[in-house]
Design a protein around this motif. Structure first.
Motif, PDB file in Angstrom:
ATOM      1  N   UNK A  13       2.065   0.871  -1.693  1.00  0.00           N
ATOM      2  CA  UNK A  13       0.922  -0.071  -2.100  1.00  0.00           C
ATOM      3  C   UNK A  13       1.439  -0.850  -3.325  1.00  0.00           C
ATOM      4  N   UNK A  14       2.108  -0.159  -4.343  1.00  0.00           N
ATOM      5  CA  UNK A  14       2.894  -0.998  -5.414  1.00  0.00           C
ATOM      6  C   UNK A  14       3.866  -2.144  -4.971  1.00  0.00           C
ATOM      7  N   UNK A  15       4.432  -1.713  -3.930  1.00  0.00           N
ATOM      8  CA  UNK A  15       5.328  -2.935  -3.362  1.00  0.00           C
ATOM      9  C   UNK A  15       4.815  -4.012  -2.775  1.00  0.00           C
ATOM     10  N   UNK A  16       3.516  -3.800  -2.115  1.00  0.00           N
ATOM     11  CA  UNK A  16       3.054  -4.952  -1.458  1.00  0.00           C
ATOM     12  C   UNK A  16       2.091  -5.590  -2.587  1.00  0.00           C
ATOM     13  N   UNK A  17       1.652  -5.053  -3.583  1.00  0.00           N
ATOM     14  CA  UNK A  17       0.861  -5.666  -4.687  1.00  0.00           C
ATOM     15  C   UNK A  17       1.864  -6.491  -5.503  1.00  0.00           C
ATOM     16  N   UNK A  18       3.228  -5.865  -5.609  1.00  0.00           N
ATOM     17  CA  UNK A  18       4.231  -6.731  -6.334  1.00  0.00           C
ATOM     18  C   UNK A  18       4.645  -8.068  -5.592  1.00  0.00           C
ATOM     19  N   UNK A  19       4.631  -7.762  -4.171  1.00  0.00           N
ATOM     20  CA  UNK A  19       5.086  -8.851  -3.230  1.00  0.00           C
ATOM     21  C   UNK A  19       3.931  -9.999  -3.540  1.00  0.00           C
ATOM     22  N   UNK A  20       2.542  -9.619  -3.559  1.00  0.00           N
ATOM     23  CA  UNK A  20       1.632 -10.494  -3.511  1.00  0.00           C
ATOM     24  C   UNK A  20       1.562 -11.554  -4.972  1.00  0.00           C
ATOM     25  N   UNK A  21       2.053 -10.673  -5.959  1.00  0.00           N
ATOM     26  CA  UNK A  21       2.137 -11.407  -7.284  1.00  0.00           C
ATOM     27  C   UNK A  21       3.693 -12.015  -7.412  1.00  0.00           C
ATOM     28  N   UNK A  22       4.341 -11.732  -6.414  1.00  0.00           N
ATOM     29  CA  UNK A  22       5.605 -12.699  -6.554  1.00  0.00           C
ATOM     30  C   UNK A  22       6.690 -12.039  -7.604  1.00  0.00           C
TER      31      UNK A  22
END
Length: 215
Positions: A13-22
């Motif tokens: 989840x942390x990785x996907x959130x970081x990806x969304x936040x670029x």
């Protein structure tokens, strides 16, 4: 084991959130930890019993707890799983064979020497049985989602929830109990109106109903 499964999902989840936040740095950090933790998770595999150890490196040593418990189902039901498909299916099969009842999953296999089939007696006796065979209703939710994941049959997975319908007029009208005896006839025990029992069963029913409607 379940803490590790939850940790893997938190990293995902942390990785996907970081990806969304670029946020490239945070994404790489989470992915690095996820890769390492995922590889280490393989140590939980019990080849002899074709399921997951409940605990590894017991008390800081090199022994593993081979008790068959329902915690392992979370390694399949949670969105991210480090297990290969054949191991995911084996975990579901083992849980179905050793732990599944019409009212939820037993907290310990009946074949274990420490199994206690009735949640009964004074406070000390009940506490002793709480995690030693007592059926937990909410765990049926993760089981049916894991079953659907490995077998792809939403109607079959949903059918495991059907018997609980009779409990809506059982211990307390319109709700579900917290726990049941591990032995038949699986009498209702504990809290007679448990929120997490109701929530998990409803969530899983709706999830599978949507899968059925789009199939």
């Amino acid at each position: 084991m379940e803490i590790n499964a939850l940790w893997l999902n938190a990293l995902d989840v942390g990785g996907r959130l970081a990806s969304s936040a670029r946020n490239v740095a945070e994404k790489r950090f989470c992915q690095s930890l996820l890769t390492r933790a995922g590889a280490s998770f393989g140590r939980f595999w019990n080849e002899e019993r074709a399921c997951l150890y409940d605990v590894i490196d017991v008390n800081g040593g090199s022994t593993h707890d081979a008790s068959i418990r329902p915690n392992q189902i979370l390694a399949v039901s949670l969105p991210y799983s480090a297990l290969p498909p054949e191991q995911m299916r084996a975990v579901v099969d083992c849980s179905g064979r050793e732990l599944l009842t019409s009212h939820g999953l037993r907290s310990l296999s009946p074949r274990d020497p420490g199994y206690m089939g009735r949640y009964w007696g004074d406070g000390r006796q009940r506490d002793a049985a709480y995690h030693m065979g007592t059926v937990w209703t909410w765990l049926l939710g993760p089981f049916v989602r894991a079953h659907y994941r490995v077998y792809g049959d939403a109607r079959l997975a949903q059918s495991f929830l059907g018997p609980l319908a009779q409990q809506l007029t059982g211990a307390c009208l319109g709700t579900l109990s917290e726990i049941f005896d591990g032995d038949a006839p699986h009498s209702a025990r504990g809290c007679f109106a448990q929120a997490w029992s109701v929530a998990e069963i409803l969530r899983s029913w709706i999830y599978l109903e949507r899968k059925i409607s789009t199939s």
